[in-house]
Design an enzyme around this catalytic site. Structure first.
Site, short mmCIF file in Angstrom:
data_model
loop_
_atom_site.label_atom_id
_atom_site.label_comp_id
_atom_site.label_asym_id
_atom_site.label_seq_id
_atom_site.Cartn_x
_atom_site.Cartn_y
_atom_site.Cartn_z
N ASN A 1 -9.94 -31.69 69.13
CA ASN A 1 -9.91 -30.75 70.25
C ASN A 1 -10.17 -31.43 71.59
O ASN A 1 -10.41 -30.74 72.60
CB ASN A 1 -10.93 -29.63 70.03
CG ASN A 1 -10.57 -28.75 68.85
OD1 ASN A 1 -9.47 -28.25 68.75
ND2 ASN A 1 -11.52 -28.59 67.94
N LYS B 1 -3.72 -25.40 60.61
CA LYS B 1 -4.22 -24.42 61.57
C LYS B 1 -3.07 -23.51 61.98
O LYS B 1 -2.04 -23.98 62.48
CB LYS B 1 -4.79 -25.11 62.81
CG LYS B 1 -6.25 -25.50 62.71
CD LYS B 1 -6.74 -25.94 64.07
CE LYS B 1 -8.21 -26.30 64.04
NZ LYS B 1 -8.68 -26.70 65.37
N HIS C 1 -8.91 -29.97 74.83
CA HIS C 1 -8.47 -28.61 74.55
C HIS C 1 -9.45 -27.54 75.05
O HIS C 1 -9.05 -26.39 75.25
CB HIS C 1 -8.25 -28.42 73.05
CG HIS C 1 -7.04 -29.12 72.53
ND1 HIS C 1 -6.86 -30.49 72.66
CD2 HIS C 1 -5.92 -28.67 71.89
CE1 HIS C 1 -5.70 -30.83 72.10
NE2 HIS C 1 -5.12 -29.75 71.64
N HIS D 1 1.19 -26.08 76.92
CA HIS D 1 0.01 -26.55 76.20
C HIS D 1 -0.31 -28.01 76.50
O HIS D 1 -1.46 -28.37 76.77
CB HIS D 1 0.21 -26.37 74.69
CG HIS D 1 -0.95 -26.84 73.87
ND1 HIS D 1 -2.19 -26.26 73.93
CD2 HIS D 1 -1.05 -27.86 72.98
CE1 HIS D 1 -3.02 -26.90 73.10
NE2 HIS D 1 -2.35 -27.87 72.52
N ARG E 1 -13.37 -32.91 62.28
CA ARG E 1 -12.09 -32.42 62.78
C ARG E 1 -12.20 -31.89 64.21
O ARG E 1 -11.20 -31.81 64.93
CB ARG E 1 -11.53 -31.33 61.85
CG ARG E 1 -10.14 -30.88 62.26
CD ARG E 1 -9.45 -30.04 61.20
NE ARG E 1 -8.15 -29.59 61.69
CZ ARG E 1 -7.22 -29.01 60.95
NH1 ARG E 1 -7.43 -28.81 59.66
NH2 ARG E 1 -6.08 -28.63 61.49
N GLU F 1 -12.63 -27.97 59.85
CA GLU F 1 -13.36 -28.20 61.09
C GLU F 1 -14.85 -27.91 60.96
O GLU F 1 -15.47 -27.26 61.80
CB GLU F 1 -12.76 -27.36 62.23
CG GLU F 1 -12.98 -27.99 63.60
CD GLU F 1 -12.16 -27.32 64.69
OE1 GLU F 1 -12.76 -26.67 65.55
OE2 GLU F 1 -10.93 -27.45 64.68
N HIS G 1 -7.44 -25.03 77.00
CA HIS G 1 -7.17 -23.66 76.54
C HIS G 1 -7.56 -22.63 77.58
O HIS G 1 -6.86 -21.61 77.76
CB HIS G 1 -7.92 -23.40 75.24
CG HIS G 1 -7.27 -23.98 74.03
ND1 HIS G 1 -7.86 -23.98 72.78
CD2 HIS G 1 -6.07 -24.58 73.86
CE1 HIS G 1 -7.05 -24.56 71.92
NE2 HIS G 1 -5.96 -24.93 72.55
N ARG H 1 -1.13 -12.04 50.85
CA ARG H 1 -2.37 -12.86 50.78
C ARG H 1 -2.09 -14.35 50.65
O ARG H 1 -2.94 -15.11 50.19
CB ARG H 1 -3.28 -12.37 49.64
CG ARG H 1 -3.80 -10.96 49.83
CD ARG H 1 -4.91 -10.64 48.84
NE ARG H 1 -5.45 -9.31 49.10
CZ ARG H 1 -5.05 -8.20 48.47
NH1 ARG H 1 -4.11 -8.29 47.54
NH2 ARG H 1 -5.59 -7.04 48.75
N LYS I 1 -3.99 -37.82 62.30
CA LYS I 1 -4.24 -36.42 61.97
C LYS I 1 -4.53 -36.25 60.48
O LYS I 1 -5.45 -35.53 60.09
CB LYS I 1 -3.03 -35.57 62.39
CG LYS I 1 -3.19 -34.06 62.18
CD LYS I 1 -3.99 -33.42 63.29
CE LYS I 1 -4.15 -31.91 63.11
NZ LYS I 1 -3.16 -31.13 63.84
N GLU J 1 -0.69 -35.01 73.51
CA GLU J 1 -1.37 -35.10 72.21
C GLU J 1 -1.37 -36.53 71.69
O GLU J 1 -2.33 -36.96 71.04
CB GLU J 1 -0.69 -34.17 71.21
CG GLU J 1 -0.77 -32.69 71.55
CD GLU J 1 -2.14 -32.07 71.30
OE1 GLU J 1 -3.06 -32.78 70.85
OE2 GLU J 1 -2.30 -30.86 71.58
#
Length: 369
Positions: free
Chosen positions: A254, A150, A257, A274, A250, A246, A261, A128, A236, A192
């Site tokens: 993206n 993330k 993206h 990517h 935030r 997010e 994606h 956990r 960042k 990026e």
């Protein structure tokens, strides 16, 4: 060493960045053990990497950890986005069990974005949640994926659909390791970096424009590399500090993206990497912003020229079906009430988030790519 603090309500941490050196100066990799020892972590460490990265840097990292009193085990995962799956996570869990990792133990991600995402997800879910330290070895991971917590793996129908937020205890960045990075991966990271210039930092964008070449590390001055790392990481950290999970701001990270994606997923994570997909996504998003009257045509031309200067693609891969992209967008994590949210620029350094982008506009833009 530059220290950037990621200020969070529950667990703040530092991004430690050394300067790119021309000579064979000591590497911050050799300080990994001492840096971790100062955090009062448990003695058991699982170092996660791939065979290539481990060959280059594993011995130094393990020696540093061992000399600082840590008990080190290692897990080697296959390289590449297509292996970012639950099967790989299962292997990681098995080795964690074999070595009796405890809640005070730490997983150390030594590698690029794929290794970092998988290690972070395994750490988030083993017992956990145990400690994770990110030691990124690619430009993309240094400026983006290693920071912010993330973590995740891909589902056959979409990128990073399985994941968790799990912040690292430390991010250690040594730009000297970039000297072994393949050129294509360096260019991927530049996507990026350009993203940060468009969404947050107009000064960084201007610095990139002033550089004659951005397609290979050897053509980029050490001062610019240092600026790229510190300014991107600070951007960042600023965004994540204001919105850890997010809920609002935030989402701007993206940029590029959403369509990116979809392109990655539809090409099976084999044809484009990517960064290349993000570059394509930024070109598309920039043109969507122009067509919606949000952005000036001259600014999208500046962005696209910068993308081309890095050697990144600005066109869709041949054979990618536009309707399949439209359909894949509905599986994006940012979809809310069935509407796809796009990050769109309004000027260099400023963006907005909207779910009011008609499908016809998206189709129109993609057909011209």
């Amino acid at each position: 060493m530059t220290l950037i603090n990621v200020n969070l309500p529950e667990q703040s941490y530092e991004i430690a960045i050394t300067s790119l050196s021309d000579a064979n100066s000591p590497s911050s990799l050799d300080d990994l053990g001492q840096q971790m020892a100062s955090l009062n972590l448990g003695k058991k460490v699982l170092l996660v990497s791939n065979q290539t990265i481990l060959k280059h840097f594993g011995q130094r990292a393990i020696a540093s950890l061992t000399s600082a009193g840590f008990e080190v085990a290692s897990c080697i995962l296959p390289p590449g986005e297509r292996y970012k799956t639950l099967n790989s996570i299962q292997k990681l869990y098995d080795i964690a069990l074999e070595n009796r990792l405890e809640r005070s133990s730490t997983m150390v991600a030594l590698g690029g974005g794929v290794i970092g995402d998988m290690t972070g997800f395994a750490a988030a879910t083993w017992l956990r949640g145990i400690n994770v330290v990110q030691v990124p070895t690619s430009l993309l991971a240094m400026v983006d994926s290693a920071i912010g917590g993330k973590t995740g793996v891909n589902h056959p129908h979409g990128k990073n659909l399985i994941g968790a937020f799990h912040q690292p205890r430390l991010v250690l960045i040594d730009p000297d390791v970039l000297k072994t990075l393949p050129m294509r991966e360096f260019r991927a990271g530049m996507a990026e970096v350009i993203k940060y210039g468009v969404i947050w930092d107009a000064e960084l964008f201007a610095q990139l424009e002033a550089s004659k070449r951005l397609d290979q590390l050897r053509y980029v001055k050490p001062e610019l590399i240092n600026s790229i790392l510190t300014r991107s990481c600070q951007a960042k950290a600023d965004v994540v500090g204001k919105d850890e999970k997010e809920g609002g701001l935030r989402a701007i990270l993206n940029y590029g993206h959403t369509i990116g994606h979809a392109v990655e997923s539809l090409t099976g994570y084999r044809l484009v990497n990517h960064g290349e997909a993000v570059a394509i996504g930024m070109v598309a998003a920039g043109q969507i912003a122009v067509d919606l009257g949000l952005w000036q045509k001259e600014d999208t031309e500046r962005q696209n020229a910068l993308i081309q200067k890095t050697g990144l693609p600005t066109q869709l891969p041949a054979g990618v079906d536009i309707e399949a992209i439209i359909e894949a967008l509905q599986l994006d994590k940012k979809v809310k009430a069935g509407k796809v949210r796009f990050v769109l620029p309004t000027e260099i350094g400023v963006v907005t988030v909207t779910d009011e982008v008609p499908s016809d506009i998206i189709r129109q833009v993609l057909r011209k790519m």
